[in-house]
Write an enzyme that holds these catalytic residues in place. Structure first.
Site, PDB file in Angstrom:
ATOM      1  N   LYS A  39      88.553   0.519 117.054  1.00  0.00           N
ATOM      2  CA  LYS A  39      89.633   1.273 117.692  1.00  0.00           C
ATOM      3  C   LYS A  39      89.635   1.146 119.210  1.00  0.00           C
ATOM      4  O   LYS A  39      90.661   1.346 119.857  1.00  0.00           O
ATOM      5  CB  LYS A  39      89.574   2.750 117.292  1.00  0.00           C
ATOM      6  CG  LYS A  39      88.384   3.516 117.843  1.00  0.00           C
ATOM      7  CD  LYS A  39      88.471   4.991 117.468  1.00  0.00           C
ATOM      8  CE  LYS A  39      87.312   5.773 118.055  1.00  0.00           C
ATOM      9  NZ  LYS A  39      87.388   7.213 117.734  1.00  0.00           N
ATOM     10  N   GLY A  43      82.300  -4.708 120.977  1.00  0.00           N
ATOM     11  CA  GLY A  43      81.049  -4.594 121.728  1.00  0.00           C
ATOM     12  C   GLY A  43      80.510  -3.182 121.738  1.00  0.00           C
ATOM     13  O   GLY A  43      79.307  -2.965 121.911  1.00  0.00           O
ATOM     14  N   GLY A 118      90.366   3.309 112.124  1.00  0.00           N
ATOM     15  CA  GLY A 118      90.149   3.166 110.686  1.00  0.00           C
ATOM     16  C   GLY A 118      89.691   4.454 110.034  1.00  0.00           C
ATOM     17  O   GLY A 118      89.076   5.321 110.671  1.00  0.00           O
ATOM     18  N   ILE A 265      70.990  14.586 126.517  1.00  0.00           N
ATOM     19  CA  ILE A 265      70.087  15.058 125.456  1.00  0.00           C
ATOM     20  C   ILE A 265      70.163  14.182 124.208  1.00  0.00           C
ATOM     21  O   ILE A 265      69.672  14.562 123.151  1.00  0.00           O
ATOM     22  CB  ILE A 265      70.387  16.525 125.087  1.00  0.00           C
ATOM     23  CG1 ILE A 265      71.844  16.681 124.626  1.00  0.00           C
ATOM     24  CG2 ILE A 265      70.085  17.434 126.267  1.00  0.00           C
ATOM     25  CD1 ILE A 265      72.135  18.013 123.988  1.00  0.00           C
ATOM     26  N   ARG A 267      72.396  11.121 121.672  1.00  0.00           N
ATOM     27  CA  ARG A 267      73.705  10.756 121.134  1.00  0.00           C
ATOM     28  C   ARG A 267      73.784  11.142 119.662  1.00  0.00           C
ATOM     29  O   ARG A 267      72.786  11.033 118.931  1.00  0.00           O
ATOM     30  CB  ARG A 267      73.965   9.250 121.288  1.00  0.00           C
ATOM     31  CG  ARG A 267      73.951   8.797 122.756  1.00  0.00           C
ATOM     32  CD  ARG A 267      74.205   7.299 122.885  1.00  0.00           C
ATOM     33  NE  ARG A 267      75.539   6.940 122.411  1.00  0.00           N
ATOM     34  CZ  ARG A 267      76.627   6.945 123.169  1.00  0.00           C
ATOM     35  NH1 ARG A 267      76.561   7.320 124.443  1.00  0.00           N
ATOM     36  NH2 ARG A 267      77.798   6.582 122.677  1.00  0.00           N
ATOM     37  N   ALA A 314      70.415  -0.983 120.459  1.00  0.00           N
ATOM     38  CA  ALA A 314      71.371  -2.044 120.126  1.00  0.00           C
ATOM     39  C   ALA A 314      70.717  -3.120 119.267  1.00  0.00           C
ATOM     40  O   ALA A 314      71.313  -3.619 118.306  1.00  0.00           O
ATOM     41  CB  ALA A 314      71.932  -2.660 121.406  1.00  0.00           C
ATOM     42  N   HIS A 439      48.641 -18.035 134.937  1.00  0.00           N
ATOM     43  CA  HIS A 439      48.203 -17.282 136.119  1.00  0.00           C
ATOM     44  C   HIS A 439      48.943 -17.813 137.340  1.00  0.00           C
ATOM     45  O   HIS A 439      49.068 -19.012 137.508  1.00  0.00           O
ATOM     46  CB  HIS A 439      46.698 -17.459 136.310  1.00  0.00           C
ATOM     47  CG  HIS A 439      46.182 -16.834 137.572  1.00  0.00           C
ATOM     48  ND1 HIS A 439      45.946 -15.479 137.689  1.00  0.00           N
ATOM     49  CD2 HIS A 439      45.870 -17.381 138.775  1.00  0.00           C
ATOM     50  CE1 HIS A 439      45.501 -15.223 138.912  1.00  0.00           C
ATOM     51  NE2 HIS A 439      45.449 -16.365 139.587  1.00  0.00           N
TER      52      HIS A 439
END
Length: 462
Positions: A39, A43, A118, A265, A267, A314, A439
């Protein structure tokens, strides 16, 4: 675009964020006929309101700090302030480039992309703005939104969410951040670099409370050194407007005032009003319940990402989406080992980890069966050059595998890849100690820590 009832897709995906688009790309790659419904923008949260924009702000803050501190490296530079419009342009350019690339990728895989809102209308269909999209299987991937607390209204003015903070048209002079988890400490770090007077309020006893306690304490020490204030162990009670900003009152009566209050706080899942419960999908507090293969109790419906009660990352969404696509294509994917997922908090200094904490290891294996080792970055040449402090802590089952790697320090997020392999391949300290690390690199610190745990320390004390 074939998206009416005459076309039956192999897979209909509701939600085009990390989990949804990963399933679409992998499904199409495996020959499935895929419809992807979104909607807003392809992404999802990660690209537009989460991972990418916050890391861009943090990098801008890092550049600001480098300008302020250039003299200690023998470089003459001056810091003249933050041009927030230019910062947003930089951030938005990064997002735009990735967004265009993702759009092209979805188109190239011949995924049917449907823009619109949807609603799950049956176990095998989604209605999108009056059109019905039919599928042999439906994947729910509608993601999450910032949460608040009862009686605390996020108004986008002085009481804001992370979404608002990402587009704020100014650098606030002062800010209270409610929540000391990943989102809270990342914004605290970025805003402090921009010049904001920051106070973090966390109800639990440590910042980043899901991390190993040693990592939390190291971050708290670093934040104190940076002048980031925090109040731990007391929960929020109320917030009210003042003449110039917001006043926050805690349960013990203590008060704090600032220009803005960022509510960070966590999601919560986006599931209300989307038809899930009406179609018999089992849920708990808004989350869709799934098994280890991301299957719901309805045979034709799966769910992934922030919508399900797994790690809200993600890359977890990517993995879960790929798993569903491969399962539907007839492959035999392996369930996600959530302890084996790398976790990074991109504040300054960074906090990175994979595996379990020392406390959890003792709970599982017994206190006498757990060995922990700390390697101080003060012994690492590249960390000295970068002037970063911190530690790498290893948690091992006695005479067995390393079950936890916990790192604090600048750029430690870049070292978590090898740490992930060590944990997931159940490596013994002696096996890692055999590997030669370049190194001078910070990656070498991971090797040195394993040398020490294997009983043959090099640049560290016995």
């Amino acid at each position: 675009m074939a998206n009416d009832a005459s076309t039956v897709f192999d897979l209909v995906i509701l939600g085009g964020g990390s989990g949804g688009y990963a399933a679409a790309l992998r499904g199409a790659q495996l020959g499935l006929d895929v419809a992807l419904i979104e909607k807003n923008k392809l992404g999802g949260t990660c690209l537009h309101n989460g991972c990418i924009p916050t890391k861009a702000l943090l990098h801008a803050g890092e550049v600001a700090d480098q300008a302020r501190e250039a003299e200690q490296f023998g470089v003459k530079a001056s810091f003249e302030g933050i041009d927030i419009k230019a910062v947003h342009k930089y951030k938005d350019d990064v997002i735009s480039g990735l967004y265009k690339g993702l759009q092209g990728l979805v188109a190239s895989r011949k995924v049917t992309y449907i823009e619109g809102t949807g609603h799950l209308s049956s176990p095998t269909s989604v209605d999108v703005d009056g059109r019905r999209v039919e599928g042999r299987h439906v994947l729910l991937a509608t993601g999450s939104v910032p949460k608040s607390l009862p009686g605390l209204e996020i108004d986008g003015n002085r009481i804001i969410s992370s979404d608002h903070a990402l587009t704020l048209d100014r650098v606030p002079e002062s800010a209270i951040i409610l929540g000391g988890g990943v989102i809270g400490v990342e914004f605290a770090s970025a805003w402090k670099s921009f010049g904001t007077d920051v106070t973090v309020i966390e109800g639990l006893k440590h910042l980043v409370p899901v991390e190993d306690e040693n990592s939390s304490k190291l971050l708290e020490r670093a934040f104190r050194k940076r002048g980031i204030k925090f109040n731990l162990g007391t929960f929020f009670q109320s917030a009210e407007y003042t003449e110039t900003g917001v006043k926050v009152t805690l349960a013990d009566g203590k008060t704090f005032e600032a220009e803005v209050l960022l509510v960070a706080i966590g999601r919560g899942p986006v599931s209300a009003g989307l038809g899930y419960e009406e179609q018999g999908v089992a849920m708990d507090r808004g989350y869709v319940l799934v098994d280890e293969y991301m299957r719901t109790n309805v045979p034709t419906i799966s769910a992934v990402g922030d919508l399900v009660p797994t790690l809200q990352l993600a890359h977890v969404g990517f993995a879960e989406g790929i798993l569903v696509a491969e399962r539907l294509a007839g492959l035999k994917p392996v369930p996600v080992d959530y302890d084996g997922v790398p976790r990074v908090t991109y504040c300054h200094p960074e906090v990175a980890s994979v595996g379990i904490t020392e406390a959890k290891a003792k709970e599982i294996y017994g206190a006498d069966k757990v060995v922990a080792l700390k390697y101080n970055l003060a012994g690492n040449g590249k960390s000295k050059i970068l002037k970063t402090a911190g530690e790498i802590k290893l948690v091992q089952v006695k005479d067995g595998a390393v079950v936890g790697v916990h790192m604090v320090g600048d750029r430690m997020g870049e070292q978590v890849g090898e740490a992930q392999l060590i944990y997931n391949w159940e490596a013994l300290p002696a096996e890692v100690a055999q590997l030669i690390h370049a190194h001078p690199t910070q990656n070498e610190a991971l090797g040195e820590a394993h040398l020490a745990l294997a009983g043959k320390p090099l640049h560290s004390h016995d």
